[in-house]
Design a protein around this motif. Sequence first.
Motif, PDB file in Angstrom:
ATOM      1  N   ILE A  20      -4.014 -11.431  -8.412  1.00  0.00           N
ATOM      2  CA  ILE A  20      -3.607 -10.350  -7.505  1.00  0.00           C
ATOM      3  C   ILE A  20      -4.819  -9.633  -6.936  1.00  0.00           C
ATOM      4  N   THR A  21      -5.784  -9.280  -7.803  1.00  0.00           N
ATOM      5  CA  THR A  21      -6.972  -8.564  -7.327  1.00  0.00           C
ATOM      6  C   THR A  21      -7.802  -9.427  -6.376  1.00  0.00           C
ATOM      7  N   LYS A  22      -7.842 -10.730  -6.650  1.00  0.00           N
ATOM      8  CA  LYS A  22      -8.577 -11.637  -5.754  1.00  0.00           C
ATOM      9  C   LYS A  22      -7.906 -11.704  -4.386  1.00  0.00           C
ATOM     10  N   ALA A  23      -6.567 -11.753  -4.382  1.00  0.00           N
ATOM     11  CA  ALA A  23      -5.832 -11.784  -3.119  1.00  0.00           C
ATOM     12  C   ALA A  23      -6.014 -10.476  -2.354  1.00  0.00           C
ATOM     13  N   MET A  24      -5.975  -9.346  -3.063  1.00  0.00           N
ATOM     14  CA  MET A  24      -6.163  -8.047  -2.416  1.00  0.00           C
ATOM     15  C   MET A  24      -7.562  -7.912  -1.829  1.00  0.00           C
ATOM     16  N   ALA A  29     -10.831  -7.741   2.980  1.00  0.00           N
ATOM     17  CA  ALA A  29     -11.969  -8.286   3.737  1.00  0.00           C
ATOM     18  C   ALA A  29     -11.563  -8.608   5.165  1.00  0.00           C
ATOM     19  N   ALA A  30     -10.361  -9.180   5.323  1.00  0.00           N
ATOM     20  CA  ALA A  30      -9.878  -9.510   6.672  1.00  0.00           C
ATOM     21  C   ALA A  30      -9.608  -8.235   7.478  1.00  0.00           C
ATOM     22  N   GLY A 248     -13.304  -1.092   2.904  1.00  0.00           N
ATOM     23  CA  GLY A 248     -14.552  -1.410   2.216  1.00  0.00           C
ATOM     24  C   GLY A 248     -14.492  -1.008   0.747  1.00  0.00           C
ATOM     25  N   ALA A 249     -13.951   0.185   0.488  1.00  0.00           N
ATOM     26  CA  ALA A 249     -13.844   0.663  -0.898  1.00  0.00           C
ATOM     27  C   ALA A 249     -12.874  -0.199  -1.702  1.00  0.00           C
ATOM     28  N   ARG A 250     -11.753  -0.587  -1.088  1.00  0.00           N
ATOM     29  CA  ARG A 250     -10.782  -1.414  -1.797  1.00  0.00           C
ATOM     30  C   ARG A 250     -11.347  -2.815  -2.052  1.00  0.00           C
TER      31      ARG A 250
END
Length: 297
Positions: A20-24, A29-30, A248-250
């Motif tokens: 989940i964190t990788k997908a977020m 980034a997009a 950017g923070a997320r």
Amino acid sequence: MASLKEVRGRITSVSSTQQITKAMKMVSAAKLRRAQDNILRMRPYAQRLSGILANLSSQTEGSENNMYSAKREVVNNVLIIAVTSDRGLAGAFNANIVKAVVARIDSKYRSQAAAGHVTVLTIGKKGLDAFKKRGVPVIEDYSNVFATISFDNVRPAAERAMAGFVAREYDQVDLVYNEFKNVATQIVRQEQFLPIEEKPVEVTDKAALLVDYTFEPSKEQIIEELIPKSLKIQVYKAVLESNAAEHGARMTAMDKATENAGELLKQLKLTYNRTRQAAITKEILEIVGGAEALAAK
């Protein structure tokens, strides 16, 4: 020591969280790329317009129509526009804004706050929730701005603050938001929104003092149209800055969370292997012990 079933359950849970964190991170980034392009295009226009606004305000000093530059002798009522986000999981992004607003109230508007004359206008749901919990009066909620960011969606927030200042409902209006610097860095900006601050103009040429400024079409029309538009653009720029800073923070927070999940998985897998080895060793010892007992009989 935890059982094998418990460790397997934790491994499965952490693996799902890591996905989940990788997908977020990838989604942020997009979105960051688009948000960064928007703010980079807006900055030169907003900065130039802000300079024109400051110079125009100084040129029209004393004009009855220049309502947004009128400084009050005594500042009794204060409005603070706080730009946060609608969603969390962005590290200290929202907490930094809340802390900055609270610190500004404590240091600069302590007497006004004690009298209940400090109000917050929130752009973003997280700010609304945080200030309500702290008991800070909130006049308006513009949480829907970030669903579709556009000048038309941001304009009502700016108009609300401007109308309150003109009606003398507020003697000063401040703007607090996160400025985007890069993916890992967001800078909390605290600016005076109203009355318009006059920037000192440095004159290097004495002949420049004799310049006779010509207003086209007229000074009054410029005041009525350009100054309000410049103020709305200023709030819109703050929202764009905050939007880019949020992504950017997320992205940074999710990247760190993914790394932490990976480290935790390594530890859990090591624990699982040790627990499994201990269980196998125990079973072997029991079998060997049982075999020796039968042989002794």
